[in-house]
Enzyme design. Structure first.
Site, PDB file in Angstrom:
ATOM      1  N   HIS A  30       0.857  -1.184   0.000  1.00 36.87           N
ATOM      2  CA  HIS A  30       0.000   0.000   0.000  1.00 36.87           C
ATOM      3  C   HIS A  30       0.894   1.236   0.000  1.00 36.87           C
ATOM      4  O   HIS A  30       2.033   1.194   0.490  1.00 36.87           O
ATOM      5  CB  HIS A  30      -0.886   0.021   1.246  1.00 36.87           C
ATOM      6  CG  HIS A  30      -1.957  -1.014   1.247  1.00 36.87           C
ATOM      7  ND1 HIS A  30      -3.038  -0.946   2.093  1.00 36.87           N
ATOM      8  CD2 HIS A  30      -2.125  -2.144   0.515  1.00 36.87           C
ATOM      9  CE1 HIS A  30      -3.829  -1.988   1.886  1.00 36.87           C
ATOM     10  NE2 HIS A  30      -3.290  -2.728   0.941  1.00 36.87           N
ATOM     11  N   GLU A  33       0.915   3.845   1.794  1.00 37.63           N
ATOM     12  CA  GLU A  33       1.367   4.242   3.132  1.00 37.63           C
ATOM     13  C   GLU A  33       2.553   3.404   3.593  1.00 37.63           C
ATOM     14  O   GLU A  33       3.540   3.939   4.106  1.00 37.63           O
ATOM     15  CB  GLU A  33       0.231   4.086   4.161  1.00 37.63           C
ATOM     16  CG  GLU A  33      -1.008   4.891   3.861  1.00 37.63           C
ATOM     17  CD  GLU A  33      -2.085   4.121   3.120  1.00 37.63           C
ATOM     18  OE1 GLU A  33      -3.271   4.309   3.445  1.00 37.63           O
ATOM     19  OE2 GLU A  33      -1.744   3.323   2.211  1.00 37.63           O
ATOM     20  N   CYS A  84      -6.116   1.868   5.964  1.00 35.10           N
ATOM     21  CA  CYS A  84      -6.748   0.627   6.407  1.00 35.10           C
ATOM     22  C   CYS A  84      -6.129   0.178   7.740  1.00 35.10           C
ATOM     23  O   CYS A  84      -5.152   0.771   8.207  1.00 35.10           O
ATOM     24  CB  CYS A  84      -6.551  -0.449   5.338  1.00 35.10           C
ATOM     25  SG  CYS A  84      -4.851  -1.071   5.236  1.00 35.10           S
ATOM     26  N   CYS A 126      -2.294  -0.481   7.539  1.00 39.54           N
ATOM     27  CA  CYS A 126      -1.514   0.753   7.442  1.00 39.54           C
ATOM     28  C   CYS A 126      -1.551   1.544   8.744  1.00 39.54           C
ATOM     29  O   CYS A 126      -0.527   2.072   9.183  1.00 39.54           O
ATOM     30  CB  CYS A 126      -2.002   1.595   6.271  1.00 39.54           C
ATOM     31  SG  CYS A 126      -1.676   0.805   4.677  1.00 39.54           S
TER      32      CYS A 126
END
Length: 152
Positions: A55, A57, A85, A88
């Site tokens: 992801h 992040e 999420c 993260c």
């Protein structure tokens, strides 16, 4: 709205667009230190890297940690186009990121205020400040357009 937040969110939006061009979910992120120096920029690369943790992040946290030589990213701000999420947010808490600035909420996966709120859970040893809604419409439309095109 804070002009610095808009400036860095626009960089995150540019990253998100790169993800969309690669058929990745269009999420972009930027990590900035307390002086406004960019430590990392990234976009989702889950498909590209065949990595479920890739992801935007996570990728920015990894790069910022490498640059600073420390997994603790104290006094940093993470700008991200979409609410992080649970995975993260867990990494953000572990990294001790001071502030998260995001564009649009994620009612299906969000862990910074919509589905969960890790930032207000006093069972964690660190609670980052959350600022939501920066460039919200731009970020929301980017996601909606991507998924609308996928359904066609």
């Amino acid at each position: 709205m804070n002009n610095e937040h808009i400036k860095f969110m626009n960089l995150a939006v540019a990253e998100a667009k790169k993800a969309g061009q690669k058929n990745e979910v269009p999420v972009g992120a930027v990590v900035v230190d307390q002086g406004g120096k960019i430590l990392a920029l990234a976009h989702n690369q889950v498909i590209t890297l065949a990595d479920p943790t890739a992801h935007a992040e996570i990728l920015t946290l990894r790069e910022a940690g490498q640059k600073t030589g420390n997994y603790r990213l104290l006094n940093t701000t993470l700008y991200v186009t979409v609410e992080p999420c649970p995975m993260c947010m867990g990494a953000i808490v572990h990294a001790r990121v001071a502030r998260i600035v995001f564009g649009t909420f994620d009612s299906k996966w969000g862990a910074a205020g919509s589905l969960y709120n890790f930032a207000t859970d006093d069972r964690f040893n660190h609670r980052p400040e959350i600022i939501s809604g920066v460039c919200e419409e731009t970020c929301r439309i980017l996601m909606q357009d991507f998924f609308r095109a996928k359904r066609k």
